[in-house]
Scaffold this motif. Sequence first.
Motif, PDB file in Angstrom:
ATOM      1  N   MET A   1       1.104  -0.855   0.164  1.00  0.00           N
ATOM      2  CA  MET A   1      -0.094  -0.387  -0.323  1.00  0.00           C
ATOM      3  C   MET A   1       0.687   1.400   0.085  1.00  0.00           C
ATOM      4  O   MET A   1       1.749   1.076   0.906  1.00  0.00           O
ATOM      5  N   THR A   2       0.665   2.110  -0.931  1.00  0.00           N
ATOM      6  CA  THR A   2       1.386   3.411  -0.867  1.00  0.00           C
ATOM      7  C   THR A   2       0.565   4.521   0.039  1.00  0.00           C
ATOM      8  O   THR A   2      -0.881   5.218  -0.744  1.00  0.00           O
ATOM      9  N   VAL A   3       1.990   4.960   0.491  1.00  0.00           N
ATOM     10  CA  VAL A   3       0.983   5.876   1.662  1.00  0.00           C
ATOM     11  C   VAL A   3       1.059   7.774   0.537  1.00  0.00           C
ATOM     12  O   VAL A   3       2.495   7.844   0.086  1.00  0.00           O
ATOM     13  N   SER A   4      -0.015   7.885   0.388  1.00  0.00           N
ATOM     14  CA  SER A   4      -0.314   9.318  -0.355  1.00  0.00           C
ATOM     15  C   SER A   4       0.713  10.661   0.633  1.00  0.00           C
ATOM     16  O   SER A   4       0.832  10.372   1.880  1.00  0.00           O
ATOM     17  N   SER A   5       1.170  11.899  -0.112  1.00  0.00           N
ATOM     18  CA  SER A   5       2.108  12.548   0.666  1.00  0.00           C
ATOM     19  C   SER A   5       1.015  13.475   1.616  1.00  0.00           C
ATOM     20  O   SER A   5       2.095  13.279   3.586  1.00  0.00           O
ATOM     21  N   ASP A   6       0.594  13.590   1.733  1.00  0.00           N
ATOM     22  CA  ASP A   6      -0.086  13.941   3.207  1.00  0.00           C
ATOM     23  C   ASP A   6      -0.446  12.831   4.127  1.00  0.00           C
ATOM     24  O   ASP A   6      -0.354  12.989   5.316  1.00  0.00           O
ATOM     25  N   ASN A   7      -1.174  11.175   3.416  1.00  0.00           N
ATOM     26  CA  ASN A   7      -0.605  10.569   4.572  1.00  0.00           C
ATOM     27  C   ASN A   7       0.195  10.401   5.857  1.00  0.00           C
ATOM     28  O   ASN A   7       0.343  10.073   6.940  1.00  0.00           O
ATOM     29  N   LYS A   8       1.932  10.461   4.720  1.00  0.00           N
ATOM     30  CA  LYS A   8       2.908  10.446   5.437  1.00  0.00           C
ATOM     31  C   LYS A   8       3.073  11.588   6.174  1.00  0.00           C
ATOM     32  O   LYS A   8       3.356  11.019   6.817  1.00  0.00           O
ATOM     33  N   GLU A   9       2.698  12.573   6.127  1.00  0.00           N
ATOM     34  CA  GLU A   9       3.205  13.961   6.740  1.00  0.00           C
ATOM     35  C   GLU A   9       2.624  13.550   7.963  1.00  0.00           C
ATOM     36  O   GLU A   9       3.052  13.714   9.537  1.00  0.00           O
ATOM     37  N   PHE A  10       1.283  13.217   7.856  1.00  0.00           N
ATOM     38  CA  PHE A  10       0.350  13.216   9.133  1.00  0.00           C
ATOM     39  C   PHE A  10       1.123  11.938   9.585  1.00  0.00           C
ATOM     40  O   PHE A  10       1.097  11.824  11.130  1.00  0.00           O
ATOM     41  N   TYR A  11       0.900  10.974   9.658  1.00  0.00           N
ATOM     42  CA  TYR A  11       1.929   9.459  10.200  1.00  0.00           C
ATOM     43  C   TYR A  11       3.501  10.309  10.424  1.00  0.00           C
ATOM     44  O   TYR A  11       3.462   9.336  12.117  1.00  0.00           O
ATOM     45  N   GLU A  12       4.195  10.575   9.868  1.00  0.00           N
ATOM     46  CA  GLU A  12       5.285  11.324  10.883  1.00  0.00           C
ATOM     47  C   GLU A  12       5.349  11.913  11.931  1.00  0.00           C
ATOM     48  O   GLU A  12       6.081  11.825  12.701  1.00  0.00           O
ATOM     49  N   GLN A  13       4.534  12.707  11.500  1.00  0.00           N
ATOM     50  CA  GLN A  13       3.635  13.914  12.736  1.00  0.00           C
ATOM     51  C   GLN A  13       3.733  13.164  13.750  1.00  0.00           C
ATOM     52  O   GLN A  13       3.045  13.067  15.355  1.00  0.00           O
ATOM     53  N   THR A  14       1.969  12.655  13.543  1.00  0.00           N
ATOM     54  CA  THR A  14       1.352  11.347  14.603  1.00  0.00           C
ATOM     55  C   THR A  14       3.286  10.118  15.746  1.00  0.00           C
ATOM     56  O   THR A  14       2.806  10.450  16.812  1.00  0.00           O
ATOM     57  N   LEU A  15       4.670   9.763  14.888  1.00  0.00           N
ATOM     58  CA  LEU A  15       4.856   9.328  15.243  1.00  0.00           C
ATOM     59  C   LEU A  15       5.827   9.991  16.292  1.00  0.00           C
ATOM     60  O   LEU A  15       6.535   9.573  17.487  1.00  0.00           O
ATOM     61  N   THR A  16       6.435  11.784  15.862  1.00  0.00           N
ATOM     62  CA  THR A  16       6.849  12.117  17.039  1.00  0.00           C
ATOM     63  C   THR A  16       6.401  12.014  18.120  1.00  0.00           C
ATOM     64  O   THR A  16       7.044  12.195  19.072  1.00  0.00           O
ATOM     65  N   VAL A  17       5.674  12.447  17.751  1.00  0.00           N
ATOM     66  CA  VAL A  17       3.454  13.156  19.398  1.00  0.00           C
ATOM     67  C   VAL A  17       3.396  12.282  20.126  1.00  0.00           C
ATOM     68  O   VAL A  17       4.368  11.865  21.005  1.00  0.00           O
ATOM     69  N   THR A  18       3.650  10.933  18.965  1.00  0.00           N
ATOM     70  CA  THR A  18       3.589   9.191  20.490  1.00  0.00           C
ATOM     71  C   THR A  18       4.907   9.950  20.852  1.00  0.00           C
ATOM     72  O   THR A  18       5.019   8.841  22.092  1.00  0.00           O
ATOM     73  N   LYS A  19       5.910   9.332  20.365  1.00  0.00           N
ATOM     74  CA  LYS A  19       7.135   9.232  20.684  1.00  0.00           C
ATOM     75  C   LYS A  19       7.488  10.318  22.167  1.00  0.00           C
ATOM     76  O   LYS A  19       7.872   9.821  23.014  1.00  0.00           O
ATOM     77  N   LYS A  20       6.721  12.098  21.941  1.00  0.00           N
ATOM     78  CA  LYS A  20       6.999  11.922  23.050  1.00  0.00           C
ATOM     79  C   LYS A  20       5.809  11.660  23.845  1.00  0.00           C
ATOM     80  O   LYS A  20       6.338  12.421  25.205  1.00  0.00           O
ATOM     81  N   GLU A  21       5.085  12.005  24.447  1.00  0.00           N
ATOM     82  CA  GLU A  21       4.591  11.040  25.420  1.00  0.00           C
ATOM     83  C   GLU A  21       4.394   9.754  25.936  1.00  0.00           C
ATOM     84  O   GLU A  21       4.168   9.960  27.380  1.00  0.00           O
ATOM     85  N   ILE A  22       5.115   9.153  24.890  1.00  0.00           N
ATOM     86  CA  ILE A  22       5.913   7.684  25.677  1.00  0.00           C
ATOM     87  C   ILE A  22       7.165   8.032  26.535  1.00  0.00           C
ATOM     88  O   ILE A  22       6.997   7.859  27.939  1.00  0.00           O
ATOM     89  N   ALA A  23       7.615   8.880  26.238  1.00  0.00           N
ATOM     90  CA  ALA A  23       8.254   9.162  27.250  1.00  0.00           C
ATOM     91  C   ALA A  23       8.289  10.934  28.144  1.00  0.00           C
ATOM     92  O   ALA A  23       8.935   9.444  29.092  1.00  0.00           O
ATOM     93  N   GLN A  24       7.127  11.088  27.723  1.00  0.00           N
ATOM     94  CA  GLN A  24       6.545  11.728  29.464  1.00  0.00           C
ATOM     95  C   GLN A  24       6.051  10.928  30.194  1.00  0.00           C
ATOM     96  O   GLN A  24       6.361  10.853  31.738  1.00  0.00           O
ATOM     97  N   LEU A  25       5.632   9.846  29.553  1.00  0.00           N
ATOM     98  CA  LEU A  25       4.734   8.575  30.105  1.00  0.00           C
ATOM     99  C   LEU A  25       6.252   7.314  31.699  1.00  0.00           C
ATOM    100  O   LEU A  25       5.718   7.589  32.432  1.00  0.00           O
ATOM    101  N   ASP A  26       6.860   7.394  30.753  1.00  0.00           N
ATOM    102  CA  ASP A  26       7.528   6.650  31.097  1.00  0.00           C
ATOM    103  C   ASP A  26       8.432   7.981  32.316  1.00  0.00           C
ATOM    104  O   ASP A  26       8.891   7.575  33.398  1.00  0.00           O
ATOM    105  N   SER A  27       9.056   8.795  32.179  1.00  0.00           N
ATOM    106  CA  SER A  27       9.143   9.520  32.841  1.00  0.00           C
ATOM    107  C   SER A  27       8.189   9.579  34.117  1.00  0.00           C
ATOM    108  O   SER A  27       9.099  10.280  35.756  1.00  0.00           O
TER     109      SER A  27
END
Length: 76
Positions: A1-27
Motif C-alpha cells: 500500500m502506497t502512502v500519499s504525501s499528505d498521509n505520510k506527513e500525518f503519520y510522521e507527525q503522529t510518530l513524533t507526537v506519540t514518541k514524546k508522549e511515551i517518553a513523558q509517560l516513562d518519566s
Amino acid sequence: MTVSSDNKEFYEQTLTVTKKEIAQLDSEIEAELAKVKDRLAELQTTKKATLQMYAATCTRLGIPNDLVQDDDSGKV
C-alpha cells in the motif's frame, strides 16, 4: 500500500507526537515508582520499630511474643 504525501506527513507527525508522549509517560512512571519505593521504606521502618516495641512489651509482661517465627528471625 502506497502512502500519499499528505498521509505520510500525518503519520510522521503522529510518530513524533506519540514518541514524546511515551517518553513523558516513562518519566511519570519512574517518578511514581520512586514515591512508592520511598513510602514502602517508611512503612518497613515503622513496622520494624513497632515490632521491637511489641517484643519489648511481651518481655516486660513475661508472655511469649506471638509475632516471632520459630526461626528466630523476628519477622512476621
